[in-house]
Structures are given as C-alpha cells and as structure tokens.
Design an enzyme around this catalytic site. Structure first.
Site, short mmCIF file in Angstrom:
data_model
loop_
_atom_site.label_atom_id
_atom_site.label_comp_id
_atom_site.label_asym_id
_atom_site.label_seq_id
_atom_site.Cartn_x
_atom_site.Cartn_y
_atom_site.Cartn_z
N ASN A 60 -18.78 -16.22 52.37
CA ASN A 60 -19.48 -17.36 51.76
C ASN A 60 -19.83 -18.38 52.82
OD1 ASN A 60 -17.21 -19.32 52.02
ND2 ASN A 60 -16.20 -17.77 50.75
N LYS A 100 -19.45 3.79 58.53
CA LYS A 100 -20.56 2.93 58.14
C LYS A 100 -21.35 3.58 56.99
CE LYS A 100 -24.66 0.77 60.01
NZ LYS A 100 -25.87 1.39 60.49
#
Ligand code: CTP
Length: 412
Positions: free
Chosen positions: A211, A290
């Site tokens: 955030n 990934k």
C-alpha cells in the site's frame, strides 16, 4: 506547569476564555492577567470563574481605603517568578508595540519585562493593522528576541474586512505552548514499541501486494519519543526513511514478520504504538517460481493477515496501546468502534481524503479518541507536531488511568 495568560483588548478576547478551559484540560494551571482594554470586552469574573484564580488587572491594586499596598506593587515580580510561560492571546498591535519598545505602563507590560520564562504571543487585529510596517517590525523585533509568534489566521474579521488578523486556532496555540515547554525528558522511564510503514505480501519471487504508506507518521513518533528520553524500538516495513537518532530499528517485510518482531519485543514495552499500515490480506499461497503470463484472466486467492494490534492488546496489562485508523467517512464512529473492538487505549484517526492529511504528506489532520472519552481534534500540523501531541495524550491518559486504578484500589 503554570501558564500566565495575558489577555489584551480585542474582539478575540472572548476566545481566551475557551483557551483557559482547554489549557486546564491539558493539565496546566492558568493565571490570567487582563489589560484595561480586555476588560472592555470580557469581565474579569469570567476568567476568575474559569481559572479558579484571582484575575490580575491593575499594577497598583487599591485597598478598600483607596491606598495601593506593597504586596500588589511588587506582584508583577512574584507572578514573573512563578510562571513557566507567558502566553499573550489575543495580543493587540498596541501590546506588541509596547513589548517591542520595553514600555511598562500596566501589569501585563511590566510582567513581560520582568519575566524570564518563555513568551508566546498570538496576535489578533484588523488586517491593515497586522500588515502595517510598524506592527511587522515589532513582530520581527520580538521574534529576534526569542518570542514565539503564533501567526493570525486569514478569514473574515470582526471589522468586516477579510484577510490575516483572526486569532490563530486554539489547538495551534496549545501546540506552540507544548512545543515551547517541551525541554524535559518526560518519557525517560518508558520503553516504546512502534510499528511503521507498509507491509509487503509476496506473490511470487518478483511480485508483491502493498500500500501507499510512507512510514512518515510512525517515524515521526519514534523520533519524538526518543528525543523525550524513551527507549524506542521501531518495527518497520520497507520505507525510504532514515532511522531517527537513538532509535533501534527492526526491519521487516511482511505482516507475519511484523507480528513476530512485535511478539518478541512487546513484553519489555510500557507503551505500544501501531502506526503501520499492515496489509489486511496476503496471497493464500506463495509461488516459488515467477508466475507466467498466459493471457487468461487471473484470480488471486487472498487470506486475512493477523491483526497485530488486536493480538497485542489481548494481554496488555498496564501497557498503553495506541492504534491508528485511516478513514474516509464517519471518522468518529469508526474510530470509537475500533477503540472498543481492539481493546486499545487511544486511536489516532485521520480522514485520508482531507487535503494535507495521510500518505506522503508532511502534515496530518487527526483526532485523538481516548479510552476515557476525550476526543481531541487537532488542526493541520506537521507530522512531527502530531507525534508530540500523540505522546502528550498518551501521558495524560496514563495519568488518568493510574488515578482511576488507585481510587478503585482504595475503594475495595
Ligand atoms: N493493524 C495491525 N495489524 C493488522 C491490521 C491493522 O496491527 N493486520 C493496526 C494498524 O497498525 C492500525 C490499526 O490496526 O493501528 C488499523 O486498524 P484497521 O482495522 O486495519 O483499520 P484501517 O486499516 O484503518 O481501516 P479498515 O477497518 O477499513 O481496514
């Protein structure tokens, strides 16, 4: 601490009455000195009733027989010696001019010369009087001598004009008082655990959820607490900030790591302040490789993170727990609910949608909701001033809660 409040003759004199009440609520003893002009606007009785003390009005107080007595003739010296701070609010152009030139023709101006305590003036007057070169020169003279000036606000003035001249907000004045008096190490016996910054919740080796928290508020609290003598442990998510002097920083990345670091250091802390913007959810599985793009829509499964504050508050004992609440609506309702639900002692709530508050700003606009029922709405302040006010409130609350526990013990 004892404050002498000088009230001079302006329309804003009535606002000084509210100031007396607020200063007392903050734990100060207030003694009021009124000039003759001030008495044209408000009666001394108002201030006597509010302050619970005799209000000083004259340099030479006359006895019933009409004679000046020695006691009153030297009272300005006695007041000057016992005061910890002289606050003049509102300060008229006339009072500022007399202070700047050293004219001592009434109690307040004489007191000003005799006092060695710090002085704060909060001017209030017509905009043209404020902008006049004479007033501005006097202000500069006083500033150069170490007088703290709380500048007037802009707005609609009693004279019908608009501009700078309104007495600054009450909380702004109180912040200046607190800042000026803050020389003592009043947190010397405290160990304060602080969380700050965002957390990063990894999705795969290169991606994560996070955030916009900058960590500035938590770091400001850490720095202020260390300067006031506390031992400070700062558990911090990834931020681009320097560790404040004297602070021990434990760097973490995820909510889980933050929880672990807090669990380890909580028992040794007397106050815990949770300023971190902890991610509420994290990916349910961490991909070790990934993730590949395959063109199809992707749904992420998230699971809730532990509430670090609420966990810490379950076993708090005498420890004071402070939480933050970033709200966009119904700030007071949500903050009070959070206070109860999380078993916290103080919630610092900010409306993140307000201009000058929240992420990345160096200022913040917060209200402090305390367990003893007090709501303290602060004006826009620098994060460092907000940090100081949070610590002030923590100490005030600690005093209130201790008194309650003691009177409860003596009652049983
Ligand atoms: N907190 C925490 N651990 C979490 C989540 C929050 O320690 N997993 C702390 C924060 O540091 C902050 C307070 O709890 O002190 C915020 O509470 P939260 O319920 O998360 O409120 P907000 O995020 O402000 O708002 P919302 O309720 O809308 O999520």
């Amino acid at each position: 601490m004892r404050i002498t409040l000088g009230v001079t003759g302006g329309v804003a004199a009535y606002k000084a009455a509210e100031l007396v009440r607020l200063l007392q609520q903050d734990g100060f003893t207030v003694e009021v000195v009124m000039t003759r002009g001030a008495r044209e606007f408000v009666t001394p009785l108002t201030f006597a009733a509010l302050s619970g003390q005799k209000v000083i009005t004259d340099l030479f107080e006359k006895s019933a027989a009409g004679e000046a007595n020695l006691e009153s003739a030297i009272e300005h010296i006695a007041v000057a010696q016992r005061t910890d701070l002289l606050l003049v609010a509102p300060a008229t152009a006339d009072a500022l001019a007399k202070f700047a030139r050293g004219i001592a023709d009434d109690f307040l101006t004489t007191l000003y010369l005799a006092a060695t305590a710090p002085v704060i003036v909060a001017p209030a007057m017509n905009v043209n009087m404020w902008n006049h070169a004479a007033t501005q020169e006097n202000i500069e003279t006083l500033r150069a001598r170490g007088v703290k000036i709380v500048n007037p606000d802009e707005g609609y003035l009693a004279c019908g004009m608009t501009g700078a001249g309104r007495l600054a907000g009450q909380q702004e004045i109180i912040t200046a008082v607190r800042e000026t008096l803050r020389t003592q190490k009043d947190l010397e016996n405290e160990t304060i655990l602080i969380t700050a910054g965002p957390t990063c919740e990894d999705l795969d080796p290169v991606r994560y959820l996070t955030n916009r928290s900058s960590g500035k508020m938590g770091y400001a609290v850490a720095g202020a607490a260390a300067r006031r003598g506390a031992k400070v442990v700062l558990v911090s998510g990834p931020v681009h900030l320097e560790t404040p002097a004297g602070v021990e920083r434990i760097a973490v990345r995820s909510a889980e790591q933050m929880r672990g670091a807090v669990a380890e250091r909580l028992a040794r802390s007397t106050i815990a302040i949770f300023a971190a913007a902890v991610a509420d959810y994290r990916p349910a599985e961490l991909q070790t490789e990934k993730m590949k793009r395959n063109g199809a829509p992707l749904t992420l499964r998230l699971e809730p993170t532990p509430d670090i504050l609420a966990e810490a508050a379950q076993t708090k004992g005498d420890r004071l727990i402070v939480g933050f609440a970033a709200e966009t609506d119904h700030v007071a309702d949500n903050a009070r609910k959070k206070l109860a639900a999380k078993n916290a002692d103080l919630i610092v709530a900010n409306n993140v949608t307000a201009e000058g508050a929240g992420f990345d700003y160096d200022t913040n606009i917060v209200t402090l909701f305390s367990r003893d029922g007090r709501d303290l709405a602060l004006p826009k302040l620098t994060k460092s001033d907000v940090a100081q006010r949070i610590l002030d409130e923590v100490l005030r609350l600690r005093g209130v809660l201790r008194t309650k526990t003691e009177s409860h013990r003596s009652a049983v």
